[in-house]
Design a protein around this motif. Sequence first.
Motif, mmCIF file in Angstrom:
data_model
loop_
_atom_site.group_PDB
_atom_site.id
_atom_site.type_symbol
_atom_site.label_atom_id
_atom_site.label_comp_id
_atom_site.label_asym_id
_atom_site.label_seq_id
_atom_site.Cartn_x
_atom_site.Cartn_y
_atom_site.Cartn_z
ATOM 1 N N MET A 229 0.852 -1.196 0.000
ATOM 2 C CA MET A 229 0.000 0.000 0.000
ATOM 3 C C MET A 229 0.884 1.241 0.000
ATOM 4 N N ARG B 166 1.135 -3.983 3.412
ATOM 5 C CA ARG B 166 -0.205 -3.719 3.931
ATOM 6 C C ARG B 166 -0.411 -4.493 5.239
ATOM 7 N N ARG C 36 -9.780 0.573 6.053
ATOM 8 C CA ARG C 36 -9.404 1.325 4.857
ATOM 9 C C ARG C 36 -9.604 2.794 5.200
ATOM 10 N N GLY D 237 -12.023 5.480 9.127
ATOM 11 C CA GLY D 237 -12.140 4.686 7.919
ATOM 12 C C GLY D 237 -13.184 3.589 8.040
ATOM 13 N N TYR D 238 -13.096 2.634 7.134
ATOM 14 C CA TYR D 238 -14.076 1.554 7.032
ATOM 15 C C TYR D 238 -13.431 0.216 7.382
ATOM 16 N N GLU E 149 -12.181 -3.095 7.009
ATOM 17 C CA GLU E 149 -11.845 -3.825 5.795
ATOM 18 C C GLU E 149 -11.639 -5.305 6.052
ATOM 19 N N GLU F 158 -3.038 3.996 3.207
ATOM 20 C CA GLU F 158 -4.286 3.482 2.651
ATOM 21 C C GLU F 158 -5.023 2.591 3.641
ATOM 22 N N TYR F 159 -4.264 1.889 4.483
ATOM 23 C CA TYR F 159 -4.867 0.990 5.469
ATOM 24 C C TYR F 159 -4.109 1.119 6.780
#
Length: 357
Positions: A6, A24, A35, A75-76, A78, A137-138
Amino acid sequence: MPDSSMTAIVCRAPKDYRVERVERPRPGRNELVIRIAACGICASDCKCWSGAKMFWGGPNPWVKAPVIPGHEFFGYVEELGEGAAEHFGVQKGDRVIAEQIVPCAKCRYCKSGEYWMCEVHNIFGFQREVADGGMAEYMRFPPTAIVHRIPDGISLEDAAIIEPLACSIHTVNRGDIQLSDVVVIAGAGPLGLMMTQVAHLKTPKKLVVIDLVDERLALAREYGADITINPKTDDALETVRSITDRYGCDVYIETTGVPAGVSQGLELIRKLGRFVEFSVFGADTTVDWSIIGDRKELDVRGAHLGPYCYPVAIDLLARGLVTSKGIVTHGFTLDEWDEAIKVANSLDSIKVLLKPK
């Protein structure tokens, strides 16, 4: 086969922050990976980037590079490790935030419920013993992370200020504001402007905001400040004395991050007043401490992080009682890091967000 790398910002040394491809993160037991939707650049990130002594100095520097910075993230969900759904009470796809501190759950402070003063004191984005930060990104939440769900109705920009808003709520609460109080907030940066909104909800007798930037003072008035002062053109001491029968303000909240904000407050505050210190300073502050005891017998209170305030912050945003409008001014991708930190470290912005593609 899915990409196992990532994009992330990697802090290696003062002014040596690089956009890199890194591994990642993957969740272990009772861990989850989110995420990233957005991550704010805090004033402490700017001071850390510039090499401030409190982050890099001494035998045990607070920053332990290399590390992915960023503590103003959300974030979400993942990926969930074994047991993580039950452990955190979340499901894949939920929009979540973790408090910036990762408590050890073992020291005297954690065991007594005072987790924000954890002796180990791992904070996302400064040390990677537990986990990296959100400028990526993560990111991974370890088992002792304190996780909160974010309702769908809260905008991206509002969700991105939950962390600093929680800090603002804790700071204002430390001031123990009463209906009859004259309150002065010094500094109208992102935190000061959020504190202004929260302090306004406490309905003090008068709410005064001090800053050197007229545009920020205009925002403070929109957020509920009764009086704004620009020390470049206004006499702060005379203004505060004129509305307090010459005594001085009851509560002074310092959030300028510069030494002058401290000495100014000691002058403006009345005897037996409450002085709340929030700022992270880039330089040492020297004052005559006799004013605290012998002359005014002040109640000096620190304010650190946002303990027990994330649910309150989320609720205030959901109800529209606090807003990011006017505070969030810029957004950049991770690849635009050099420009993002330049803008964040200037008066051209108030709050800058990094938004992964």
